[in-house]
Design a protein around this motif. Structure first.
Motif: not given
Length: 315
Positions: A87-97
């Motif tokens: 939740p602290r990552i400044d871009d919610e798309r990161s886990m879609s990589a």
């Protein structure tokens, strides 16, 4: 020597690499991020590399974040730096990589990612990346070294935090061997304009200390921040202004949420006692002596402060 084979293999296999940091980024977040980007561009110039994130760091001078569409992120190798939980990552798309690598020095409460390099005894993520470059023999260039040194210097509060070790200083020495303008960089990172100095005085004037004299609390409303032309995030960056009082064991700045004035966000600091477990209890996180919380109601804020009082009494 740490094996970085999975990192190097993943980099070699990727055509696109996206680099992420945490929200409300400090210099370790952006220093590690832009340091990694510069390092990747130096050693793998043919790859597409993007440093992503919506928020900016007001301390020092940093490049603008890159822009990448959703498809680019999905096709990429994502490297997430200095961020304890998703939740602290400044871009919610990161886990879609297509693949995610976590590199961090915070407690590994949320072991996300396909590959993880988490070193909780390191004082900064920039310290970890410097060691990685030494281990792999792929050393930084001057600009990369400057970014990493900035993050290492600030996350240790100029090598004053309790997790500063001989290894921390050794990594700083490695970076200083490059063309890092140390005196100029110190001025860039720590000097204040007169306007900023006056706000620092405002912060100090609002300090409230508990009866035991061990915990200091500053609350900042939106009107005060607007008067000085600062965002709540920028206001919380003044946390170190109250960190040099001998008697204080814990100190915090809380600011009103910019979109939900019934909620509070906060930065927590301490000299020796842990505050990250308390922050985690309220949905935040960080490392032992520096943590953050978000979206606290008035009652939650009062309970958090009460727990900080109790923690300081047990030191």
């Amino acid at each position: 020597m740490q094996s970085w084979d999975q990192l190097l293999q993943s980099i070699e296999e990727a055509d696109i690499i996206t680099i992420f940091r945490h929200t409300h980024p400090d210099c370790d977040a952006v220093g590690s991020q832009f340091g990694m980007k510069e390092w990747l561009r130096y050693w793998w110039p043919d790859k597409q590399v993007y440093a992503l994130g919506a928020e900016s760091c007001s301390q020092g001078h940093w490049p603008e974040s890159d822009q990448a569409d959703d498809e680019t992120v999905r096709k990429s190798l994502a490297i997430v730096l200095d961020t304890a939980n998703v939740p602290r990552i400044d871009d919610e798309r990161s886990m879609s990589a297509s693949k995610v690598i976590k590199i961090d020095h915070h407690p590994d409460r949320d072991p996300y990612g396909d590959v993880r390099y988490v070193f909780e005894t390191s004082a900064a993520t920039c310290e970890i990346l410097t060691q990685m470059m030494c281990d792999t023999g792929k050393m930084p260039d001057d600009l990369c070294a400057k970014y990493l040194y900035s993050g290492l210097l600030t996350d240790t509060l100029c090598f004053r935090t309790s997790n500063t070790t001989a290894h921390t200083l050794k990594m700083a020495s490695v970076l200083a061997e490059f063309n890092v303008p140390i005196p100029e960089l110190n001025r860039e990172l720590f000097d204040r304009s007169m306007h900023e100095f006056r706000f620092a005085c405002e912060v100090r004037s609002r300090l409230q200390i508990n009866d035991a004299g061990t915990v200091g609390i500053v609350r900042l409303d939106l009107e005060t921040l607007a008067e000085y032309g600062l965002t709540p995030s920028e206001g919380r960056n003044y946390i170190d202004e109250i960190g040099h009082i001998h008697e204080l064991e814990i100190w915090c700045i809380f600011t009103v949420h910019p979109e939900h004035p019934e909620l509070w966000n906060g930065s927590l600091r301490s000299k020796t006692v842990p505050v990250n477990d308390i922050a985690e209890h309220f949905g935040g996180g960080g490392h032992k002596n520096a943590s953050g919380v978000k979206d606290l109601t008035d009652s939650a804020l009062q309970e958090l402060i009460h727990q900080l009082y109790q923690r300081a009494e047990k030191r």
